[in-house]
Write a protein that holds these residues in place. Structure first.
Motif, PDB file in Angstrom:
ATOM      1  N   ASP A 181      43.628  50.714  43.501  1.00 36.04           N
ATOM      2  CA  ASP A 181      42.976  49.468  42.632  1.00 36.04           C
ATOM      3  C   ASP A 181      42.722  50.004  41.303  1.00 36.04           C
ATOM      4  N   LYS A 231      35.565  47.816  39.168  1.00 37.18           N
ATOM      5  CA  LYS A 231      35.972  46.628  38.142  1.00 37.18           C
ATOM      6  C   LYS A 231      34.994  46.418  37.257  1.00 37.18           C
ATOM      7  N   ASP A 261      34.383  43.521  47.200  1.00 41.49           N
ATOM      8  CA  ASP A 261      34.875  43.128  46.038  1.00 41.49           C
ATOM      9  C   ASP A 261      34.605  42.047  45.285  1.00 41.49           C
ATOM     10  N   PRO A 297      36.515  48.988  44.961  1.00 40.37           N
ATOM     11  CA  PRO A 297      36.947  48.305  43.774  1.00 40.37           C
ATOM     12  C   PRO A 297      35.898  47.001  43.312  1.00 40.37           C
ATOM     13  N   ALA A 298      34.721  46.780  43.795  1.00 37.94           N
ATOM     14  CA  ALA A 298      33.892  45.971  43.211  1.00 37.94           C
ATOM     15  C   ALA A 298      33.076  46.720  41.953  1.00 37.94           C
TER      16      ALA A 298
END
Length: 413
Positions: A323, A291, A116, A287-288
């Motif tokens: 997420d 985003k 993340d 999630p990384a």
């Protein structure tokens, strides 16, 4: 004090953890494999990556990846590094080069996964997130209190524009909210993008004139920047309401450029994601990357669906959906989760139980078109299954109440 951004990782190494993590920090900021002139204490203090957290986990007998450096014990750990924002400025490609980049090639590691990313609040003014997002998508389709039910044009390749439009007509007459090109359908000689737009939007616009509601079609316009902008403008002129981009192959800069140009929501397809996510000790967790896509301006993000036809676990799917629905800074930067891949009415119950939300797109191909009662019954089976799940009914109660749901279980279950 300077603002900092951070990234968390899962690592595996036969080197001492402290030394391995120092190598990570040095490689991705001020250092190299030996101390060099100019690497002053002042410079290091101001610009070097810092090790914020290091939590040792288990030891293992064999390295996760082949050709790793030999040695024992092989340790795994969670690591958090941080960098000053001055190192990158508000630049997403440079951000990814810093938090990922050469880390994956470093010899001390037999496993390394980016989990993340955390960004300072100053990024919000530069990257407010999707232009339409969840609220704008619901508004364009004309619903608000249930999942958006949709499908994908199949066969994915081979249909000409006329046959595609014929399928679209059948699907929207059956009550679908959303249709998308398959990620493989671009601008082939037998189904040019402009011809497909002409034929399909004529059908959709006629339907909207008659019924006062316009189903959304996400046309895949992935290509060079010039091609994508021209295709967007053509689609907009014809009354289109959504564009689709193959996110990984177009890249962050391409997505940002299109987000600044588009007057339509961006449906983000993540095909190729297994390259980054499939190995448990290598790559990038959702999630990384999600985003970054959200900050770049993507409105809808694919997350697979539970009991899908791919390798992803249900827990991973649930985590991806949650997420997308979790703000980075505000509700505006949330993305619409898109569920697909072998979905039919039966998964609605466990999906709702797992995420406690109906804010999503639920796309089914065979789950609609393969329903024994026909396409309209397939659409109804999904809608009624979700309605039953929202009301707290279990599968058996839903089957007893809705014939089309029962037929779906008999056929698919």
């Amino acid at each position: 004090m300077s603002e900092r951004f951070s990234a968390s990782y899962l690592i595996e190494t036969s080197q001492s953890l402290e030394k391995a993590v120092q190598t990570m920090a040095g490689e991705q900021s001020t250092g190299t494999f030996v101390k060099i002139p100019g690497e002053t204490g002042e410079l290091m203090e101001k610009y070097a990556a810092k090790i914020e957290e290091l939590e040792e986990l288990e030891t293992v007998d064999q390295p996760a990846l082949p050709h790793a450096k030999k040695g024992t014990p092989i340790r795994r750990a969670r690591v958090k590094l941080s960098w000053p924002v001055e190192n990158i400025g508000p630049n997403l490609p440079n951000l990814m080069a810093t938090v990922a980049g050469n880390l994956f090639e470093l010899a001390p590691f037999s496993g390394l996964k980016l989990l993340d990313i955390r960004l300072p609040d100053s990024f919000e003014s530069v990257y407010p997130g999707p232009g339409f997002g969840i609220g704008g998508t619901y508004k364009k389709i004309g619903i608000s209190d249930r999942p958006i039910i949709g499908t994908i044009i199949k066969p994915s390749v081979g249909l000409d524009a006329a046959l595609t439009a014929k399928q679209v007509s059948t699907l929207i007459d059956a009550g679908l909210d959303f249709i998308k090109d398959d990620e493989l359908m671009g601008d082939p000689t037998y189904n040019r993008f402009t011809e497909r737009v002409d034929a399909c939007m004529k059908v959709i616009n006629n339907y909207a004139d008659k019924h006062g509601k316009k189903p959304m079609y996400a046309f895949n316009l992935s290509g060079t920047m010039d091609e994508m902008k021209k295709r967007h403008d053509y689609l907009l002129e014809k009354g289109g309401t959504c564009i689709m981009i193959n996110l990984i192959w177009v890249g962050l800069s391409g997505i940002q450029e299109m987000a600044g140009h588009t007057q339509l929501p961006i449906h983000g397809h993540r095909n190729g994601w297994g390259i980054f996510q499939r190995h448990p000790l290598l790559g990038i967790e959702y999630p990384a990357m999600a985003k970054m896509w959200r900050l770049a301006g993507v409105d809808h993000l694919h997350c697979n669906g539970i009991r899908n036809k791919f390798c992803e676990t249900d827990d991973s799917v649930f985590a991806s959906i949650k997420d997308c629905l979790t703000p980075i800074w505000s509700d505006q930067d949330r993305a619409m989760p898109v569920l697909s891949s072998g979905q039919w009415a039966g998964q609605a119950f466990d999906t709702y139980k797992g995420i406690q939300s109906t804010t999503l797109m639920y796309l089914a191909g065979g789950g609609i078109m393969g329903h024994p009662g026909g396409i309209a019954a397939g659409v109804e089976s999904l809608r009624y299954a979700w309605q039953a799940a929202m009301e707290g009914l279990d599968e058996q109660a839903a089957r007893e109440r809705y014939k089309v749901v029962d037929e779906a279980f008999e056929f698919f279950g």
